[in-house]
Design an enzyme around this catalytic site. Structure first.
Site, PDB file in Angstrom:
ATOM      1  N   HIS A  62       0.811  -1.213   0.000  1.00  0.00           N
ATOM      2  CA  HIS A  62       0.000   0.000   0.000  1.00  0.00           C
ATOM      3  C   HIS A  62       0.849   1.269   0.000  1.00  0.00           C
ATOM      4  O   HIS A  62       1.941   1.294   0.548  1.00  0.00           O
ATOM      5  CB  HIS A  62      -0.897   0.045   1.242  1.00  0.00           C
ATOM      6  CG  HIS A  62      -1.726  -1.176   1.413  1.00  0.00           C
ATOM      7  ND1 HIS A  62      -1.944  -1.740   2.643  1.00  0.00           N
ATOM      8  CD2 HIS A  62      -2.371  -1.969   0.522  1.00  0.00           C
ATOM      9  CE1 HIS A  62      -2.710  -2.820   2.504  1.00  0.00           C
ATOM     10  NE2 HIS A  62      -2.976  -2.985   1.231  1.00  0.00           N
ATOM     11  N   LYS A  72       6.238   6.259   6.899  1.00  0.00           N
ATOM     12  CA  LYS A  72       5.809   5.422   8.019  1.00  0.00           C
ATOM     13  C   LYS A  72       7.030   4.995   8.824  1.00  0.00           C
ATOM     14  O   LYS A  72       8.085   4.709   8.267  1.00  0.00           O
ATOM     15  CB  LYS A  72       5.124   4.147   7.516  1.00  0.00           C
ATOM     16  CG  LYS A  72       3.851   4.371   6.749  1.00  0.00           C
ATOM     17  CD  LYS A  72       3.304   3.036   6.249  1.00  0.00           C
ATOM     18  CE  LYS A  72       2.075   3.236   5.391  1.00  0.00           C
ATOM     19  NZ  LYS A  72       1.619   1.970   4.804  1.00  0.00           N
ATOM     20  N   TYR A 132       2.315   1.628  13.645  1.00  0.00           N
ATOM     21  CA  TYR A 132       2.869   2.561  12.664  1.00  0.00           C
ATOM     22  C   TYR A 132       2.705   3.994  13.151  1.00  0.00           C
ATOM     23  O   TYR A 132       1.629   4.369  13.584  1.00  0.00           O
ATOM     24  CB  TYR A 132       2.068   2.577  11.372  1.00  0.00           C
ATOM     25  CG  TYR A 132       1.703   1.332  10.676  1.00  0.00           C
ATOM     26  CD1 TYR A 132       2.111   1.159   9.361  1.00  0.00           C
ATOM     27  CD2 TYR A 132       0.902   0.359  11.253  1.00  0.00           C
ATOM     28  CE1 TYR A 132       1.741   0.042   8.656  1.00  0.00           C
ATOM     29  CE2 TYR A 132       0.533  -0.761  10.553  1.00  0.00           C
ATOM     30  CZ  TYR A 132       0.952  -0.922   9.247  1.00  0.00           C
ATOM     31  OH  TYR A 132       0.584  -2.028   8.552  1.00  0.00           O
ATOM     32  N   ASP A 168      -6.072  -6.688  -1.833  1.00  0.00           N
ATOM     33  CA  ASP A 168      -4.631  -6.848  -1.996  1.00  0.00           C
ATOM     34  C   ASP A 168      -4.283  -7.924  -3.022  1.00  0.00           C
ATOM     35  O   ASP A 168      -3.263  -7.851  -3.688  1.00  0.00           O
ATOM     36  CB  ASP A 168      -3.971  -7.184  -0.656  1.00  0.00           C
ATOM     37  CG  ASP A 168      -3.964  -6.000   0.300  1.00  0.00           C
ATOM     38  OD1 ASP A 168      -4.286  -4.871  -0.122  1.00  0.00           O
ATOM     39  OD2 ASP A 168      -3.634  -6.215   1.484  1.00  0.00           O
TER      40      ASP A 168
END
Length: 176
Positions: A62, A72, A132, A168
């Site tokens: 992603h 991130k 994250y 996904d």
């Protein structure tokens, strides 16, 4: 913190510099000044937590489009993951290359994923939790992804995923 450059420009593996005594240890896990000194975007506007019931759960790959592109800082707080970043920045020397590292609750490593890179992971243990810190707010209209097994990238996962979302699984072939 101990910063290790990866083959992906701007991506770092970060180890804690532990100060141990009879009680255990203390370590700094985030410092804006140290991040800036390494060219890392220290902005944190959102923190996300992902819990995964079973081993071999795959989440990814992603990313968000600019201007909502996000960096991130990823760490595994329970269990273990094989964490992967994929450089999708056309002007990067590492364009379409990937880097993977094992993050576990016991090694306490972190992976910094720069803006413009896709991110995903495969769980290596049941009951895995991933935390994250993110530099941009989630923007559904900017959300994109590439398929985890697209031959354009050749990512070598440590095992075949057994749990993966339909989204996904269904990303189309990547066209540079």
């Amino acid at each position: 913190m101990i910063f290790h450059e990866t083959e992906i420009p701007g991506a770092w593996v970060i180890d804690l510099e532990q100060r141990a005594d009879s009680r255990g240890f203390f370590a700094r896990a985030f410092c804006a000044r140290e991040f800036q000194a390494h060219g890392i975007n220290p902005a944190v506007v959102q923190c996300n937590l992902s819990y995964n019931h079973v081993r071999a759960t795959l989440r990814g790959m992603h990313y968000q489009l600019a201007p909502q592109a996000e960096a991130k800082l990823v760490r595994c707080t329970s269990g273990a993951i094989f964490d992967v970043i994929l450089d999708l920045r056309p002007r990067s020397a590492a364009y379409c290359r990937w880097y993977g590292v094992e993050l576990t609750a016991s090694n306490r490593r972190m992976l910094y994923v720069p803006e413009g890179c896709a991110h995903g992971y495969l769980t290596l243990a049941d009951g895995t939790e991933v935390f994250y810190q993110v530099s941009a707010y989630y923007a559904p209209e900017a959300e994109r992804g590439v398929r985890w097994n697209d031959s354009a990238f050749g990512i070598r996962w440590p095992s075949e995923p057994s749990v993966i979302s339909e989204r996904d699984r269904a990303y189309p072939d990547f066209v540079p």
